[in-house]
Design a protein around this motif. Structure first.
Motif, mmCIF file in Angstrom:
data_model
loop_
_atom_site.group_PDB
_atom_site.id
_atom_site.type_symbol
_atom_site.label_atom_id
_atom_site.label_comp_id
_atom_site.label_asym_id
_atom_site.label_seq_id
_atom_site.Cartn_x
_atom_site.Cartn_y
_atom_site.Cartn_z
ATOM 1 N N PHE A 227 0.286 -0.993 -0.074
ATOM 2 C CA PHE A 227 -0.314 0.454 -0.309
ATOM 3 C C PHE A 227 0.719 1.039 0.117
ATOM 4 N N ARG A 228 0.301 2.174 -0.916
ATOM 5 C CA ARG A 228 0.831 3.027 -0.923
ATOM 6 C C ARG A 228 -0.136 4.786 -1.963
ATOM 7 N N ASP A 229 0.616 5.294 -0.310
ATOM 8 C CA ASP A 229 -0.323 7.064 -0.466
ATOM 9 C C ASP A 229 0.241 7.947 -1.153
ATOM 10 N N GLU A 230 0.481 7.749 -2.425
ATOM 11 C CA GLU A 230 1.449 8.033 -3.129
ATOM 12 C C GLU A 230 0.548 8.968 -4.744
ATOM 13 N N ASP A 231 0.562 9.493 -5.715
ATOM 14 C CA ASP A 231 -0.308 10.372 -6.602
ATOM 15 C C ASP A 231 -0.526 9.230 -8.028
ATOM 16 N N LEU A 232 -1.517 8.987 -8.296
ATOM 17 C CA LEU A 232 -1.310 7.448 -9.163
ATOM 18 C C LEU A 232 -0.874 8.277 -10.685
ATOM 19 N N ARG A 233 -0.947 7.114 -10.889
ATOM 20 C CA ARG A 233 -1.361 6.700 -12.854
ATOM 21 C C ARG A 233 -1.178 5.727 -13.518
ATOM 22 N N ALA A 234 -1.420 5.635 -14.761
ATOM 23 C CA ALA A 234 -1.667 4.442 -15.471
ATOM 24 C C ALA A 234 -0.834 2.914 -15.164
ATOM 25 N N ASP A 235 -0.252 3.196 -14.486
ATOM 26 C CA ASP A 235 0.864 2.270 -13.759
ATOM 27 C C ASP A 235 0.818 2.317 -12.405
ATOM 28 N N ARG A 236 0.010 2.768 -11.798
ATOM 29 C CA ARG A 236 0.436 2.241 -10.052
ATOM 30 C C ARG A 236 -1.296 2.495 -10.240
ATOM 31 N N GLN A 237 -1.147 2.100 -8.618
ATOM 32 C CA GLN A 237 -2.563 1.495 -7.846
ATOM 33 C C GLN A 237 -2.100 2.573 -6.479
ATOM 34 N N PRO A 238 -2.614 1.615 -5.462
ATOM 35 C CA PRO A 238 -2.208 3.149 -4.246
ATOM 36 C C PRO A 238 -2.390 1.248 -3.620
ATOM 37 N N GLU A 239 -3.256 0.521 -3.683
ATOM 38 C CA GLU A 239 -3.090 -1.194 -3.508
ATOM 39 C C GLU A 239 -2.698 -1.704 -4.671
ATOM 40 N N PHE A 240 -1.142 -2.609 -4.432
ATOM 41 C CA PHE A 240 -1.316 -3.597 -5.336
ATOM 42 C C PHE A 240 -0.291 -4.872 -5.044
#
Length: 596
Positions: A227-240
């Motif tokens: 889990f990372r609380d970061e700004d997202l883009r197409a290849d990122r999710q808050p939970e991965f």
């Protein structure tokens, strides 16, 4: 025999029946993909997760069944019993595994009706992503998404089987952990039984997997949510999801050899592609110089080149001043672009560069008998020298970036990728791996005026660089390694610091006070004092690997229930407001403060 309900027993799925089954009595269950009424005979494409089978309700064959069939519509859930027959000549569908046969229905049961869906359940739907995410349970019925998730399952299964066969232990680590903010923000979980205190959801199981090595477990892995609380883009999710691994008594050569074998099996099982051992390797410095990025796309040859020595004394003021101020001027030769690129194409490239921090994007177009560019007259004789150094030939366009090194690398790497795609240099179905090695151990944060860990504080330096802790920490290199596939970092790891004295030097270099060390990492520092073995590990992004191997445009297409770029779940409407009673139990009160 797959399932049954009373005297209705599903005999086959919707992709199993072939001409070999002609004459057999079968029972199928699934969803109505499409219903067609041809002169009173009703044809239904019956769908389950495996595929389609055509079933036929004819009034001549069974009037009662035909009467019931008149009421069914798309997405109804039905069960049918009937006899497998050959399709009439001229109606065979060679695109379907079941395209030779059809089932003449003797009995029909409507298991559940369906409202008209908000979009067509097929791969050609024009519904926007917001609608599909709101009704994700319907989107999951689409063949493309189902195939993506099945492929993802097979990737994970191959990973597990490969590691099980090599004596790795699958061990879980906690989700409720301590917040040790270094890098991305943590997701926090308030504790009801410990008022005023919070757990953190793990950004990775880093310290826990190292502690398993301290505990003597030798070979560990798990497929784990992070889990990372970061700004997202197409290849990122808050939970991965990542494949997390750690091994004792190894060096990076051992680990890279092991993992190349794993990807050889994954590509053989998933794509039918035979990879060869010995993936290419590249230093971090070389990647940044030639590609402008530490995750280089090596599927095509078009390289950046620093030309400071060629322009340091040239007549073009912009280049000259950048070099004098300690910046860089980089060039890239887009072979053959002059024949394909209009002024509009060049303007689009310039807009991309400017959006990423460039002041502009200079260029020289190489013609048969001249050089065409607004900057040629300022460069004078340097223009010919630059074109020669960049192997410029008629039909080429040479693009230039100038400014601070990190900014130039950022936008010129994106310019390179856009050129590669638009000039057709990236072939469909190509897969190119590269190991990137010898990363800097530390990176200087000018805002905080201190060094920060390039990877994390537990990454070991190269043995020969350890003395630099005391003299020049900024020049230290890490025993780190990233595996890059098609320009995407799919995995990263390192050999870890296993000696408490070296870990102490690392914390000193990072500027941690004794109090900060004890508060954030006290238990971990203590563990290093009790006979910690040499160890190292890596983590792979399962979502990213699945995205690449399914050819998906977005990581959201390989996750069953993804979040949007604003970290929201449009289906369940999470995150949501919390009841006052719950907040009171947690000793919490929310006050929304506007950011400046």
């Amino acid at each position: 025999m797959l399932s049954h309900m009373g005297d209705w027993r599903r005999s086959h799925n919707c992709v199993q029946l072939t001409a070999k089954n002609i004459g057999e009595e079968v029972c199928l269950m699934g969803w109505v993909q499409r219903r067609r009424d041809h002169g009173g005979v009703i044809f239904v494409d019956l769908r389950d997760r495996e595929g389609l089978t055509q079933v036929v309700m004819s009034p001549e064959y069974n009037k009662d069944v035909h009467a019931v069939a008149d009421s069914i519509r798309n997405e109804f859930v039905i069960a049918v019993k009937g006899k497998v027959g050959m399709r009439p000549e001229g109606t065979i569908n060679t695109k379907l595994p079941t395209g030779e046969i059809e089932v003449m229905v003797d009995e029909l049961k409507i298991l559940n009706a369906s409202q008209t869906p908000p979009f067509m359940i097929d791969d050609f739907t024009n519904a926007n992503e917001d609608i599909r995410l709101k009704y994700r349970y319907l989107d999951l019925r689409r063949r493309k998404i189902q195939n993506n998730l099945i492929t993802r399952h097979n990737i994970v299964r191959t990973m597990r089987e490969y590691l099980y066969a090599r004596d790795f232990l699958d061990i879980e680590t906690p989700f409720l952990t301590k917040s040790t903010p270094e890098g991305a923000r943590d997701y926090l979980v308030p504790s009801r039984v410990n008022p005023g205190k919070c757990y953190a959801l793990p950004q990775s199981p880093q310290m826990f997997k190292q502690l398993l090595m301290v505990g003597g477990y030798d070979k560990y892995f798990q497929i784990v949510k992070c889990f990372r609380d970061e700004d997202l883009r197409a290849d990122r999710q808050p939970e991965f999801t990542q494949l997390d691994m750690e091994m004792s008594f190894i060096d990076r050569e051992d680990l890279m050899e092991l993992l190349e074998g794993m990807f050889i099996e994954i590509f053989q099982n998933i794509k039918g592609i035979k990879l060869e051992r010995g993936f290419p390797r590249m230093s971090y410095d070389n990647a940044m110089e030639k590609y402008g990025h530490d995750a280089p796309d090596t599927r095509f040859d078009m390289f950046l080149k620093t030309i400071n020595e060629l322009v340091a004394d040239c007549g073009f003021k912009v280049f000259r001043e950048v070099v004098a101020d300690g910046g860089v001027v980089k060039a890239i030769n887009a072979k053959g672009a002059g024949e394909k690129y209009s002024r509009k194409n060049i303007d689009e490239l310039t807009e991309l560069a400017v959006s990423l921090g460039a002041g502009g994007l200079a260029y020289i177009k190489v013609n048969e008998d001249s050089l065409q560019s607004p900057i040629v007259k300022f460069l004078g004789d340097s223009a010919d020298t630059i074109v020669k150094a960049m192997d410029g030939k008629p039909g080429d366009i040479i693009f230039f970036g100038a400014g601070k090194k990190d900014i130039v690398n950022l936008y010129m790497s994106k310019v390179r990728l856009k050129l590669g795609k638009e000039l057709g240099l990236i072939k469909e179905g190509d897969y190119s791996f590269v190991w990137v090695l010898d990363f800097p151990l530390l990176d200087y944060d000018a805002e905080e005026k201190r060094y920060v860990a390039m990877h994390h504080p537990f990454t070991a330096p190269l043995d020969e660089d350890i003395p630099l802790f005391d003299t020049d920490p900024g020049q230290m290199r890490a025993k780190a390694y990233d595996l890059v596939l098609n320009g995407s970092e799919i995995g990263g790891g390192s050999i870890r610091i296993h000696r408490s004295d070296v870990q102490e030097k690392m914390f000193n270099a990072l500027g941690f006070t004794p109090e900060e060390r004890e508060y954030k990492f006290g238990f971990f520092i203590d563990a290093l004092k009790y006979g910690t073995p040499p160890h190292g590990g890596i983590a792979f992004g399962v979502d990213r690997i699945a995205t690449i191997l399914t050819g998906s445009d977005s990581i959201r297409d390989v996750i069953a229930f993804p979040k949007t770029q604003k970290a929201t779940d449009m289906m369940s409407e999470a995150p949501s407001k919390i009841d006052e009673k719950q907040l009171k139990e947690l000793y919490m009160k929310f006050e929304v403060v506007e950011n400046d």
